[in-house]
Design a protein around this motif. Sequence first.
Motif, short mmCIF file in Angstrom:
data_model
loop_
_atom_site.label_atom_id
_atom_site.label_comp_id
_atom_site.label_asym_id
_atom_site.label_seq_id
_atom_site.Cartn_x
_atom_site.Cartn_y
_atom_site.Cartn_z
N ILE A 1 0.85 -1.21 0.00
CA ILE A 1 0.00 0.00 0.00
C ILE A 1 0.88 1.25 0.00
CG2 ILE A 1 -1.74 1.31 1.32
CD1 ILE A 1 -2.76 -1.36 -0.01
N GLU A 2 1.94 1.21 0.79
CA GLU A 2 2.81 2.40 0.85
C GLU A 2 3.51 2.62 -0.48
OE1 GLU A 2 4.91 1.56 4.50
OE2 GLU A 2 3.04 1.86 5.63
N TRP A 3 3.92 1.53 -1.12
CA TRP A 3 4.57 1.67 -2.43
C TRP A 3 3.58 2.24 -3.45
CZ3 TRP A 3 4.41 0.45 -7.52
CH2 TRP A 3 5.61 0.49 -8.26
N ILE A 4 2.36 1.74 -3.43
CA ILE A 4 1.34 2.21 -4.39
C ILE A 4 1.02 3.69 -4.11
CG2 ILE A 4 -1.07 1.95 -5.14
CD1 ILE A 4 -0.78 -1.09 -4.40
N GLY B 1 12.18 -8.87 3.12
CA GLY B 1 13.19 -7.80 3.18
C GLY B 1 13.84 -7.57 1.82
N ALA B 2 14.25 -8.68 1.17
CA ALA B 2 14.90 -8.57 -0.14
C ALA B 2 13.94 -7.96 -1.15
CB ALA B 2 15.35 -9.96 -0.61
N TYR B 3 12.69 -8.39 -1.08
CA TYR B 3 11.67 -7.89 -2.01
C TYR B 3 11.44 -6.39 -1.79
CZ TYR B 3 7.01 -7.12 -3.96
OH TYR B 3 5.94 -6.61 -4.66
N ARG B 4 11.38 -5.98 -0.53
CA ARG B 4 11.19 -4.55 -0.22
C ARG B 4 12.30 -3.72 -0.83
NH1 ARG B 4 9.05 -1.21 3.84
NH2 ARG B 4 7.85 -2.98 4.57
N ASP B 5 13.53 -4.21 -0.70
CA ASP B 5 14.68 -3.47 -1.26
C ASP B 5 14.53 -3.31 -2.78
OD1 ASP B 5 15.76 -3.28 1.22
OD2 ASP B 5 17.23 -4.90 0.97
N ILE B 6 14.10 -4.39 -3.42
CA ILE B 6 13.94 -4.33 -4.89
C ILE B 6 12.88 -3.28 -5.25
CG2 ILE B 6 13.16 -5.65 -6.92
CD1 ILE B 6 14.27 -8.20 -5.46
N CYS B 7 11.75 -3.34 -4.57
CA CYS B 7 10.66 -2.39 -4.87
C CYS B 7 11.10 -0.95 -4.61
CB CYS B 7 9.43 -2.69 -4.01
SG CYS B 7 8.61 -4.22 -4.43
N LYS C 1 14.12 0.28 -4.64
CA LYS C 1 15.12 0.72 -5.62
C LYS C 1 14.43 1.09 -6.94
CE LYS C 1 19.63 -0.21 -7.56
NZ LYS C 1 19.26 0.45 -8.79
N ILE C 2 13.47 0.29 -7.31
CA ILE C 2 12.73 0.57 -8.56
C ILE C 2 12.05 1.94 -8.47
CG2 ILE C 2 10.63 -0.15 -9.81
CD1 ILE C 2 11.74 -3.08 -9.45
N ALA C 3 11.45 2.22 -7.32
CA ALA C 3 10.79 3.53 -7.14
C ALA C 3 11.83 4.65 -7.15
CB ALA C 3 9.99 3.53 -5.84
N ALA C 4 12.94 4.42 -6.43
CA ALA C 4 13.99 5.46 -6.35
C ALA C 4 14.59 5.75 -7.72
CB ALA C 4 15.07 5.01 -5.37
N GLY D 1 13.05 6.16 -10.33
CA GLY D 1 12.01 6.76 -11.19
C GLY D 1 11.09 5.71 -11.78
N TYR D 2 10.83 4.66 -11.02
CA TYR D 2 9.95 3.56 -11.42
C TYR D 2 10.49 2.82 -12.64
CZ TYR D 2 7.18 5.33 -7.68
OH TYR D 2 6.80 5.71 -6.43
N ALA D 3 11.71 2.34 -12.45
CA ALA D 3 12.37 1.57 -13.50
C ALA D 3 11.51 0.37 -13.90
CB ALA D 3 13.72 1.08 -12.97
N GLY D 4 11.43 0.13 -15.19
CA GLY D 4 10.62 -1.00 -15.67
C GLY D 4 9.17 -0.60 -15.93
N PHE D 5 8.84 0.62 -15.57
CA PHE D 5 7.49 1.14 -15.86
C PHE D 5 7.60 2.24 -16.91
CE2 PHE D 5 6.94 -0.49 -11.54
CZ PHE D 5 5.67 -1.05 -11.56
#
Length: 543
Positions: A443-446, A511-517, A519-522, A524-528
């Motif tokens: 939810i926080e990521w979204i 934890g590993a998944y959170r880091d990936i998400c 980083k993607i947001a940081a 600029g939403y890499a992959g989107f």
Amino acid sequence: MATADVDALIVGAGFSGIYMLKRCRELGLSARVIDAATDVGGTWYWNRYPGARCDVESMSYSYSFSDELQRDWTWTERYAQQPEILDYVAHVVERFDLRRDMRFETRVTSAAFDETSNRWQVETDRGDNISAKYCVMATGCLSTTNLPDFRGLESFEGDTYHTGRWPHEAVDFTGKRVGIIGTGSSGVQSTPVIAAEAAHLTVFQRTPNFSVPAFHGPIDPDVVKMWKTRHRELRQHARTSRIGDIFEVSETSALDLTREARDAEFERRWGQGSFNFLASFTDLITSRAANDFAVDFAHKKIRQRVDDPEVAELLCPKDHPFGTKRLCVDTDYFETFNRDNVSLVDVKAAPIEEITPRGLRAGGKEFELDAIVFATGFDAMTGALLAIDIRGRGGIEFKEKWSDGPKTYLGLAVAGFPNLFTVTGPGSPSVLSNMITSIEQHIEWIADCMGYMEARDLTTIEASREAEDKWMRHVSDVADGTLFFESNTWYVGANIPGKPRVIYPYVGGVGAYRDICSKIAADGYAGFTLVSAAEHVSPAMGA
Ligand code: FAD
Ligand code: N01
């Protein structure tokens, strides 16, 4: 709400939908929550069966987003019962004044992305037509019940119940001959409670399950005090952990110890209750040899708890590695088979042939029953999503896109379906974690993503096909390094006939998944692909 225009349409009023609404409000977005139920709670609204409670400890199985909420609410039991969790959910909804944007007894039937307006057009079974910029599917991983297609079911003259659709009225089994089908977590929780009430309980078991003791009881005031004073630190620990909770993490392989040392560690963890046992060693889920030690230990415990050696053998799981089928956490489950009014029937050896007017026939024998409880689980992770007619760009259907198994980017987004988010969707850790930790992270990521888009006047965000493919390969590769595929479980879609056989949750850890998400947001939403209003060219203009 026959027609409405909102920034965000949220489907589901469980832990996920409730928090999503709160975060949307904080962003200044207009939002609505729709749920088929008559009230909030999701899982805890529907699963009212005897003995229903969480098996992640109450102090962890609760929201962490508000310091005040955590300080003010006090749980009464180590594992809260369903009514208490439902009270908690209702309290959160009232406390943050969320109810006014919720609508109940309404099922979302379709959602279509309109490429002209770049908005979702959502329809309900009440004839509503809602236009929304964002569509958040908070529909739950375990919200679509699985009722196997038993021949003769309609002919049964007694009462039938599904654990995941339990009635609101009290159910009294006193003096009744009850049959329960299913020995997963719902069966394991309800069996001892039903047995204590019914005249006779017959448990129809197809696959025995591993279960660890809960050591349930009133909550320890010292534990409450510790959480209330250290909740920030403990929650942070949970967020970065493997399963979203605060277990002591082992750094030792089960293969590196002598038998005595290994058993001593197993015994210590067993004595702590709940999932501590699963964290005994680093390699229980990756090494068959290590796992076999846990299997042997758990078998020994079952044989100690069950008086009749033949019944004990039937209850010992032998066809799957420990922890690769959802581990159960029980109170007196195995001891229940020592009662005179309980019998165990092996329906793997002698399958259920049909439900009859007077009971159930298995292996040529009819069992007379007054009531049947179906503890037969859920069409997990994809069931609720695929029940909605979701169409993205070019009218492509979710069903079609996922015909060989779900394809998502991070379990959060789907290529071809802009501005649509799936909370704890397939390809995210979700069901392999303390789900409240995972729900909050999603939810926080979204919400951060929505905030990012609004601040930049962006119209759409959409996962790229390349990013999605790469993520799905990663999800599959990580699972290949584990024992998960050695089990016929709902984690791999094995419980629903015809369901694609792939790994549904991401087994790489919270934890590993959170880091990936993050980083993607940081990045600029890499992959989107993010597109602003100015960049959008209407398809009607022939672009
Ligand atoms: P849900 O609570 O499932 O809510 C989804 C909501 O969406 C439902 O109310 C449903 O009616 C609604 N919905 C779905 N489709 C539609 C539609 N088309 N239109 C309208 N409404 C729709 N997890 C843990 O981590 N620890 C536990 O101890 C634990 N215990 C559990 C016990 C049981 C009996 C079960 C079944 C699950 C348990 N879980 C546990 C998992 C649990 O599902 C999650 O912890 C959490 O409650 C999920 O919240 P949610 O809001 O994501 O989904
Ligand atoms: O469902 P399940 P559940 N004939 O799918 C049997 C969460 N949860 O509702 O194993 C005979 O686990 C099936 O047999 P088999 C938790 O994540 C948590 O119990 O397929 N039997 C199995 O024994 C959990 O994993 C809690 O051979 C049939 C059972 O039905 C998830 O929800 C409590 C059959 C289904 O077990 C689902 O749990 C409850 C058939 N035709 C739920 N079809 C907590 O404690 C199915 N079965 C927190």
